[in-house]
Design a protein around this motif. Structure first.
Motif, mmCIF file in Angstrom:
data_model
loop_
_atom_site.group_PDB
_atom_site.id
_atom_site.type_symbol
_atom_site.label_atom_id
_atom_site.label_comp_id
_atom_site.label_asym_id
_atom_site.label_seq_id
_atom_site.Cartn_x
_atom_site.Cartn_y
_atom_site.Cartn_z
ATOM 1 N N SER A 17 0.824 -1.217 0.000
ATOM 2 C CA SER A 17 0.000 0.000 0.000
ATOM 3 C C SER A 17 0.860 1.272 0.000
ATOM 4 C CB SER A 17 -0.917 0.006 1.228
ATOM 5 O OG SER A 17 -0.105 -0.023 2.391
ATOM 6 N N HIS A 18 2.200 1.077 0.021
ATOM 7 C CA HIS A 18 3.091 2.248 0.085
ATOM 8 C C HIS A 18 3.482 2.711 -1.323
ATOM 9 C CE1 HIS A 18 6.154 4.987 1.356
ATOM 10 N NE2 HIS A 18 7.089 4.308 0.712
ATOM 11 N N ARG A 19 3.098 3.932 -1.649
ATOM 12 C CA ARG A 19 3.423 4.458 -2.980
ATOM 13 C C ARG A 19 4.822 5.068 -2.947
ATOM 14 N NH1 ARG A 19 -0.485 7.069 -7.484
ATOM 15 N NH2 ARG A 19 -1.513 5.095 -7.109
ATOM 16 N N GLY A 38 17.490 13.493 -3.276
ATOM 17 C CA GLY A 38 16.535 13.306 -2.187
ATOM 18 C C GLY A 38 17.147 12.516 -1.051
ATOM 19 N N THR A 39 16.477 12.533 0.087
ATOM 20 C CA THR A 39 16.969 11.810 1.266
ATOM 21 C C THR A 39 16.549 10.337 1.183
ATOM 22 O OG1 THR A 39 14.987 12.548 2.371
ATOM 23 C CG2 THR A 39 16.969 13.806 2.812
ATOM 24 N N ASN A 40 16.873 9.572 2.220
ATOM 25 C CA ASN A 40 16.508 8.153 2.266
ATOM 26 C C ASN A 40 15.013 7.979 2.042
ATOM 27 O OD1 ASN A 40 19.049 7.214 2.838
ATOM 28 N ND2 ASN A 40 18.765 7.328 5.052
ATOM 29 N N GLY A 43 12.559 7.682 -3.099
ATOM 30 C CA GLY A 43 12.111 7.005 -4.319
ATOM 31 C C GLY A 43 13.138 7.028 -5.438
ATOM 32 N N LYS A 44 14.361 7.444 -5.137
ATOM 33 C CA LYS A 44 15.402 7.578 -6.170
ATOM 34 C C LYS A 44 15.778 6.225 -6.774
ATOM 35 C CE LYS A 44 18.380 9.311 -3.229
ATOM 36 N NZ LYS A 44 17.590 9.149 -1.981
ATOM 37 N N THR A 45 16.100 5.264 -5.895
ATOM 38 C CA THR A 45 16.548 3.961 -6.395
ATOM 39 C C THR A 45 15.426 3.253 -7.156
ATOM 40 O OG1 THR A 45 18.231 3.730 -4.686
ATOM 41 C CG2 THR A 45 17.465 1.698 -5.706
ATOM 42 N N THR A 46 14.228 3.339 -6.636
ATOM 43 C CA THR A 46 13.105 2.711 -7.340
ATOM 44 C C THR A 46 12.975 3.292 -8.743
ATOM 45 O OG1 THR A 46 11.958 2.322 -5.250
ATOM 46 C CG2 THR A 46 10.619 2.290 -7.244
ATOM 47 N N THR A 47 13.057 4.613 -8.835
ATOM 48 C CA THR A 47 12.924 5.268 -10.149
ATOM 49 C C THR A 47 14.039 4.836 -11.092
ATOM 50 O OG1 THR A 47 11.892 7.173 -9.091
ATOM 51 C CG2 THR A 47 12.806 7.525 -11.294
ATOM 52 N N PHE A 54 15.340 -3.089 -14.224
ATOM 53 C CA PHE A 54 15.431 -4.080 -13.148
ATOM 54 C C PHE A 54 14.139 -4.208 -12.335
ATOM 55 C CE2 PHE A 54 20.206 -2.996 -12.983
ATOM 56 C CZ PHE A 54 20.449 -3.877 -14.032
ATOM 57 N N ARG A 55 13.295 -3.189 -12.401
ATOM 58 C CA ARG A 55 12.000 -3.265 -11.721
ATOM 59 C C ARG A 55 10.939 -2.829 -12.720
ATOM 60 N NH1 ARG A 55 12.488 -1.490 -5.410
ATOM 61 N NH2 ARG A 55 14.744 -1.540 -5.272
ATOM 62 N N THR A 56 9.728 -3.286 -12.496
ATOM 63 C CA THR A 56 8.640 -2.868 -13.379
ATOM 64 C C THR A 56 7.813 -1.793 -12.680
ATOM 65 O OG1 THR A 56 7.315 -4.674 -12.514
ATOM 66 C CG2 THR A 56 8.446 -5.052 -14.618
HETATM 67 P P1 ATP Z 1 17.895 5.592 -0.376
HETATM 68 O O1 ATP Z 1 18.590 6.885 -0.570
HETATM 69 O O2 ATP Z 1 17.823 5.156 1.051
HETATM 70 O O3 ATP Z 1 18.389 4.510 -1.291
HETATM 71 P P2 ATP Z 1 15.707 6.070 -2.169
HETATM 72 O O4 ATP Z 1 15.374 7.498 -2.392
HETATM 73 O O5 ATP Z 1 16.543 5.404 -3.181
HETATM 74 O O6 ATP Z 1 16.342 5.876 -0.743
HETATM 75 P P3 ATP Z 1 13.909 3.884 -2.553
HETATM 76 O O7 ATP Z 1 14.951 2.870 -2.236
HETATM 77 O O8 ATP Z 1 13.428 3.984 -3.938
HETATM 78 O O9 ATP Z 1 14.317 5.313 -2.024
HETATM 79 O O10 ATP Z 1 12.673 3.572 -1.589
HETATM 80 C C1 ATP Z 1 11.464 4.338 -1.651
HETATM 81 C C2 ATP Z 1 10.514 3.765 -0.638
HETATM 82 O O11 ATP Z 1 10.109 2.448 -1.044
HETATM 83 C C3 ATP Z 1 11.071 3.602 0.766
HETATM 84 O O12 ATP Z 1 10.059 3.887 1.688
HETATM 85 C C4 ATP Z 1 11.483 2.148 0.823
HETATM 86 O O13 ATP Z 1 11.418 1.660 2.139
HETATM 87 C C5 ATP Z 1 10.433 1.493 -0.055
HETATM 88 N N1 ATP Z 1 10.950 0.300 -0.744
HETATM 89 C C6 ATP Z 1 11.995 0.262 -1.598
HETATM 90 N N2 ATP Z 1 12.166 -0.974 -2.088
HETATM 91 C C7 ATP Z 1 11.215 -1.749 -1.517
HETATM 92 C C8 ATP Z 1 10.853 -3.132 -1.611
HETATM 93 N N3 ATP Z 1 11.521 -3.958 -2.412
HETATM 94 N N4 ATP Z 1 9.813 -3.545 -0.879
HETATM 95 C C9 ATP Z 1 9.120 -2.717 -0.081
HETATM 96 N N5 ATP Z 1 9.377 -1.406 0.045
HETATM 97 C C10 ATP Z 1 10.419 -0.917 -0.650
#
Ligand code: ATP
Length: 231
Positions: A17-19, A38-40, A43-47, A54-56
C-alpha cells in the motif's frame, strides 16, 4: 532526430500500500546529466531501477534510448552502476572483475585504462573485499564504463568516497557528459547535484517537489519555495 536518452512519463510504483514513486515525469537528452536528489526513502533507487529495466512500474511510460527499458539490445549501450554493485564478487581481484565484464562487451575499454581512469591502478591486484567502500564504488563505476555506454545510470556514485576520490569521480562524470553520454544520477548530496547536473529533480516521499536547473533551484530554495532541501 534521435530520441532523448531517457523519457519518464507519469511513473507510479507501489510496494503493497506504500506508494514509493508517485507520478514522476522527466526527460534527459544525450550529453546531459539529470540528478535525482533526495533523502533516504525518497524514491530515487526505485525510479532509476525502473529505468534500468530491473524493476517494473505499476503505470507510466519509460523510454530508454527510444525503447522499453527491458529491451535486450539496449544492454550494450547502457552502463549501470548499482549501489553496492560489487558486493557479490568480493573474492575476485579488481582487475579480474573488470576483465570479466570486458569479456562480455563487444568493444571494451582496455582494463588497465579503466583502472587508471577510476584511480585504481595501485589496487588492481587486491581482492575486492580488501578495497575500501569508496574504492569499491569506483570499481563499480569502471564496470559500468567498460562497454563504452551511450547512457549511464549511476545510483549514488560517490557515497562512501573520500573528498579526493569524490572530486576525481566528478571530473570523470563531467568528462563523460562532455563526450555526449546521457547520465541519470541519484544522490543525497546537494553539492553533487549542483556541481554536475544540467537538470535536478528533487524527490520527497515519492513525489517531485522541485525540478529545474541548479541555478533555478538555488533561487527557489532561497525564496523558500522548496519544501525540502538536502542541505
Ligand atoms: P535511499 O537513498 O535510502 O536509497 P531512495 O530514495 O533510493 O532511498 P527507494 O529505495 O526507492 O528510495 O525507496 C522508496 C521507498 O520504497 C522507501 O520507503 C522504501 O522503504 C520502499 N521500498 C523500496 N524498495 C522496496 C521493496 N523492495 N519492498 C518494499 N518497500 C520498498
Amino acid at each position: 532526430m534521435s530520441s532523448p536518452a531517457v523519457e519518464v512519463f507519469e511513473l507510479v510504483k507501489s510496494y503493497g500500500s506504500h506508494r514509493a514513486v508517485d507520478d514522476i515525469s522527466f526527460s534527459v537528452e544525450r550529453g546531459q546529466l539529470l540528478a535525482l536528489l533526495g533523502t533516504n526513502g525518497a524514491g530515487k533507487t526505485t525510479t532509476i531501477e525502473i529505468c534500468e529495466g530491473f524493476r517494473t512500474a505499476d503505470s507510466g511510460v519509460v523510454r530508454v534510448l527510444g525503447q522499453h527499458p527491458a529491451t535486450a539490445s539496449l544492454r550494450p549501450r547502457v552502463g549501470v552502476m548499482l549501489q553496492d554493485g560489487v558486493g557479490g564478487y568480493t573474492g575476485a581481484k579488481a582487475r579480474e572483475m573488470l576483465a570479466l565484464f570486458a569479456a562480455y562487451a563487444a568493444d571494451p575499454l582496455p582494463v588497465d585504462e579503466l583502472l587508471a581512469v577510476v584511480g585504481l591502478s595501485d589496487a588492481a591486484d587486491r581482492p575486492v573485499k580488501r578495497l575500501s567502500g569508496g574504492q569499491q564504488q569506483r570499481l563499480s563505476l569502471a564496470m559500468a564504463l567498460v562497454g563504452r555506454p551511450e547512457l549511464l545510470f549511476l545510483d549514488e556514485p560517490t557515497t562512501g568516497m573520500d573528498p579526493q576520490a569524490r572530486r576525481t569521480t566528478w571530473e570523470l562524470i563531467r568528462r563523460l557528459r562532455g563526450d555526449g553520454v546521457g547520465i541519470v544520477l541519484t544522490t543525497h548530496y546537494l553539492d553533487e547535484a549542483e556541481g554536475l547536473a544540467d537538470d535536478v529533480v528533487v524527490l520527497h516521499a515519492g513525489q517531485i517537489v522541485a525540478h529545474g536547473s541548479p541555478a533555478e533551484l538555488t533561487h527557489a530554495d532561497s525564496a523558500g519555495k522548496i519544501r525540502f532541501s538536502a542541505r
